[in-house]
Write a protein that holds these residues in place. Structure first.
Motif, PDB file in Angstrom:
ATOM      1  N   LYS A 104      41.606  37.500  42.646  1.00  0.00           N
ATOM      2  CA  LYS A 104      42.147  38.857  42.564  1.00  0.00           C
ATOM      3  C   LYS A 104      43.605  38.888  43.000  1.00  0.00           C
ATOM      4  CE  LYS A 104      39.865  42.548  43.688  1.00  0.00           C
ATOM      5  NZ  LYS A 104      39.038  43.550  44.409  1.00  0.00           N
ATOM      6  N   ASN A 105      44.400  39.574  42.215  1.00  0.00           N
ATOM      7  CA  ASN A 105      45.793  39.813  42.581  1.00  0.00           C
ATOM      8  C   ASN A 105      46.193  41.167  42.011  1.00  0.00           C
ATOM      9  OD1 ASN A 105      46.353  39.406  39.791  1.00  0.00           O
ATOM     10  ND2 ASN A 105      46.559  37.193  40.141  1.00  0.00           N
ATOM     11  N   ASP A 106      47.455  41.496  42.121  1.00  0.00           N
ATOM     12  CA  ASP A 106      47.902  42.809  41.658  1.00  0.00           C
ATOM     13  C   ASP A 106      47.740  42.983  40.150  1.00  0.00           C
ATOM     14  OD1 ASP A 106      48.565  43.442  44.224  1.00  0.00           O
ATOM     15  OD2 ASP A 106      50.685  42.895  44.031  1.00  0.00           O
ATOM     16  N   VAL A 107      47.741  41.868  39.427  1.00  0.00           N
ATOM     17  CA  VAL A 107      47.643  41.938  37.962  1.00  0.00           C
ATOM     18  C   VAL A 107      46.191  42.053  37.516  1.00  0.00           C
ATOM     19  CG1 VAL A 107      48.117  40.743  35.790  1.00  0.00           C
ATOM     20  CG2 VAL A 107      49.773  40.630  37.675  1.00  0.00           C
ATOM     21  N   TYR A 108      45.343  41.144  38.027  1.00  0.00           N
ATOM     22  CA  TYR A 108      43.960  41.078  37.559  1.00  0.00           C
ATOM     23  C   TYR A 108      42.981  41.884  38.413  1.00  0.00           C
ATOM     24  CZ  TYR A 108      45.789  37.128  34.899  1.00  0.00           C
ATOM     25  OH  TYR A 108      46.521  36.336  34.059  1.00  0.00           O
ATOM     26  N   GLY A 109      43.403  42.234  39.633  1.00  0.00           N
ATOM     27  CA  GLY A 109      42.494  42.910  40.554  1.00  0.00           C
ATOM     28  C   GLY A 109      41.828  44.158  39.997  1.00  0.00           C
ATOM     29  N   ASP A 135      37.789  44.660  39.233  1.00  0.00           N
ATOM     30  CA  ASP A 135      37.001  45.718  39.875  1.00  0.00           C
ATOM     31  C   ASP A 135      36.294  46.576  38.829  1.00  0.00           C
ATOM     32  OD1 ASP A 135      37.595  44.973  42.465  1.00  0.00           O
ATOM     33  OD2 ASP A 135      39.350  46.284  42.614  1.00  0.00           O
ATOM     34  N   ARG A 136      36.989  46.872  37.738  1.00  0.00           N
ATOM     35  CA  ARG A 136      36.362  47.651  36.658  1.00  0.00           C
ATOM     36  C   ARG A 136      35.224  46.864  36.025  1.00  0.00           C
ATOM     37  NH1 ARG A 136      41.700  49.435  35.686  1.00  0.00           N
ATOM     38  NH2 ARG A 136      42.067  47.739  34.207  1.00  0.00           N
ATOM     39  N   PHE A 137      35.449  45.562  35.839  1.00  0.00           N
ATOM     40  CA  PHE A 137      34.389  44.713  35.286  1.00  0.00           C
ATOM     41  C   PHE A 137      33.149  44.758  36.170  1.00  0.00           C
ATOM     42  CE2 PHE A 137      32.232  40.616  35.803  1.00  0.00           C
ATOM     43  CZ  PHE A 137      31.678  40.465  34.542  1.00  0.00           C
ATOM     44  N   ALA A 138      33.355  44.683  37.485  1.00  0.00           N
ATOM     45  CA  ALA A 138      32.230  44.689  38.422  1.00  0.00           C
ATOM     46  C   ALA A 138      31.436  45.983  38.298  1.00  0.00           C
ATOM     47  CB  ALA A 138      32.739  44.507  39.852  1.00  0.00           C
ATOM     48  N   CYS A 162      22.397  47.199  42.129  1.00  0.00           N
ATOM     49  CA  CYS A 162      23.610  47.377  41.329  1.00  0.00           C
ATOM     50  C   CYS A 162      24.724  48.035  42.133  1.00  0.00           C
ATOM     51  CB  CYS A 162      23.281  48.158  40.065  1.00  0.00           C
ATOM     52  SG  CYS A 162      22.210  47.188  38.959  1.00  0.00           S
ATOM     53  N   LEU A 163      24.359  48.840  43.119  1.00  0.00           N
ATOM     54  CA  LEU A 163      25.358  49.346  44.060  1.00  0.00           C
ATOM     55  C   LEU A 163      25.970  48.171  44.818  1.00  0.00           C
ATOM     56  CD1 LEU A 163      26.556  51.982  45.368  1.00  0.00           C
ATOM     57  CD2 LEU A 163      24.783  51.721  47.125  1.00  0.00           C
ATOM     58  N   HIS A 164      25.106  47.257  45.215  1.00  0.00           N
ATOM     59  CA  HIS A 164      25.536  46.036  45.904  1.00  0.00           C
ATOM     60  C   HIS A 164      26.449  45.211  44.999  1.00  0.00           C
ATOM     61  CE1 HIS A 164      24.819  43.108  49.191  1.00  0.00           C
ATOM     62  NE2 HIS A 164      24.928  42.188  48.255  1.00  0.00           N
ATOM     63  N   LEU A 165      26.047  45.068  43.736  1.00  0.00           N
ATOM     64  CA  LEU A 165      26.832  44.271  42.791  1.00  0.00           C
ATOM     65  C   LEU A 165      28.188  44.902  42.489  1.00  0.00           C
ATOM     66  CD1 LEU A 165      24.158  43.206  40.130  1.00  0.00           C
ATOM     67  CD2 LEU A 165      25.267  41.750  41.827  1.00  0.00           C
ATOM     68  N   ALA A 176      34.286  41.665  45.561  1.00  0.00           N
ATOM     69  CA  ALA A 176      34.527  40.898  46.786  1.00  0.00           C
ATOM     70  C   ALA A 176      34.436  39.399  46.517  1.00  0.00           C
ATOM     71  CB  ALA A 176      33.520  41.308  47.855  1.00  0.00           C
ATOM     72  N   MET A 177      33.547  39.032  45.601  1.00  0.00           N
ATOM     73  CA  MET A 177      33.411  37.623  45.226  1.00  0.00           C
ATOM     74  C   MET A 177      34.711  37.104  44.614  1.00  0.00           C
ATOM     75  SD  MET A 177      30.930  36.067  42.253  1.00  0.00           S
ATOM     76  CE  MET A 177      31.870  36.944  40.981  1.00  0.00           C
ATOM     77  N   PHE A 178      35.280  37.882  43.689  1.00  0.00           N
ATOM     78  CA  PHE A 178      36.548  37.482  43.075  1.00  0.00           C
ATOM     79  C   PHE A 178      37.649  37.366  44.131  1.00  0.00           C
ATOM     80  CE2 PHE A 178      34.742  39.814  39.222  1.00  0.00           C
ATOM     81  CZ  PHE A 178      34.329  38.638  38.611  1.00  0.00           C
ATOM     82  N   GLN A 179      37.616  38.273  45.108  1.00  0.00           N
ATOM     83  CA  GLN A 179      38.604  38.247  46.187  1.00  0.00           C
ATOM     84  C   GLN A 179      38.466  36.972  47.017  1.00  0.00           C
ATOM     85  OE1 GLN A 179      40.940  40.799  46.957  1.00  0.00           O
ATOM     86  NE2 GLN A 179      41.784  39.341  48.429  1.00  0.00           N
TER      87      GLN A 179
END
Length: 234
Positions: A194-199, A203-206, A177-180, A186-189
């Motif tokens: 990922k952008n300034d709006v959704y990034g 990250d919080r979701f992850a 889970c640390l990895h996740l 990073a996957m979204f990136q």
């Protein structure tokens, strides 16, 4: 063919491979958790679930092979990208500050490799059901319920009744889970989401997803160690 070759040769292609396989593995982790949590619904429910999987090998084996391929490609791409990064920057930055990067991001490769070792043990423990490594001396293959199905409930309770097995499982889930927590972001990136709006939200979701997955998985060995299902091991 050139597209596939370039995918495996270029750094960008490897990032896509790692992202796509990571997404597949993330979905598996969630699905596997939902299956495992059925232990709290009782022996009948989880034994029926286990029997369903074993009775549909035309689904089970392609899924297993696809999962193994995803794991292999994920590890391969991670190792190759790490080597390429070191080759591109053989000397560390003089002003590099490790506190800027999260602990999860700095230990991605190591935590991933340790989790891979755990997965091998976990497969031998509950899938292959190798008696020599379950530390209980019992043959999980011989466990059957009153309906003649494999007694998954008894196997899980017996397996997690050993403190060392549960401790290793909890540690591995923590590393996973640390990895996740970093890997999902990073996957979204890598996928360009990922952008300034959704990034920040991604990250919080992850992080939230990683915590929920961790709590879900470790709830099982902890419950067993606290006495849940003890009637199954009498």
């Amino acid at each position: 063919m050139n597209i596939i070759a370039n995918l495996f040769k270029s750094s960008l292609g490897k990032k896509y491979i790692m992202a796509v396989t990571g997404a597949a593995l993330f979905l598996f982790v969630v699905g596997h958790l939902l299956g495992n949590l059925q232990i709290f619904l009782g022996a009948e429910t989880i034994n029926r679930y286990g029997h369903f999987l074993q009775a549909n090998k035309e689904i089970l084996w392609p899924a297993r092979l696809g999962l193994l391929a995803a794991v292999a490609l994920h590890i391969w791409s991670a190792v190759k990208l790490s080597a390429e990064n070191k080759e591109a920057r053989p000397m560390p930055y003089a002003d590099w500050n490790p506190t800027v990067a999260s602990y999860a991001s700095r230990t991605m490769l190591m935590s991933g490799l340790i989790v891979a070792v755990f997965v091998i043990y976990h497969l031998l423990h509950f899938t292959v059901q190798a008696k020599s490594i379950n530390l209980t001396g019992q043959d999980f293959v011989a466990f059957q319920d009153a309906k003649g199905r494999h007694d998954v409930y008894r196997m899980m309770v017996t397996g997690f009744s050993h403190p060392l097995v549960s401790a290793f499982y909890i540690l591995a889930m923590g590393l996973l889970c640390l990895h996740l927590s970093h890997g999902a972001g990073a996957m979204f990136q890598s996928l360009g989401w990922k952008n300034d709006v959704y990034g920040p939200s991604l990250d919080r979701f992850a992080k939230v997803a990683a915590w929920l997955i961790f709590l879900g998985y470790v709830s099982i060995p902890i419950a067993v160690l606290l006495g849940y299902g003890k009637e199954a091991v009498k």
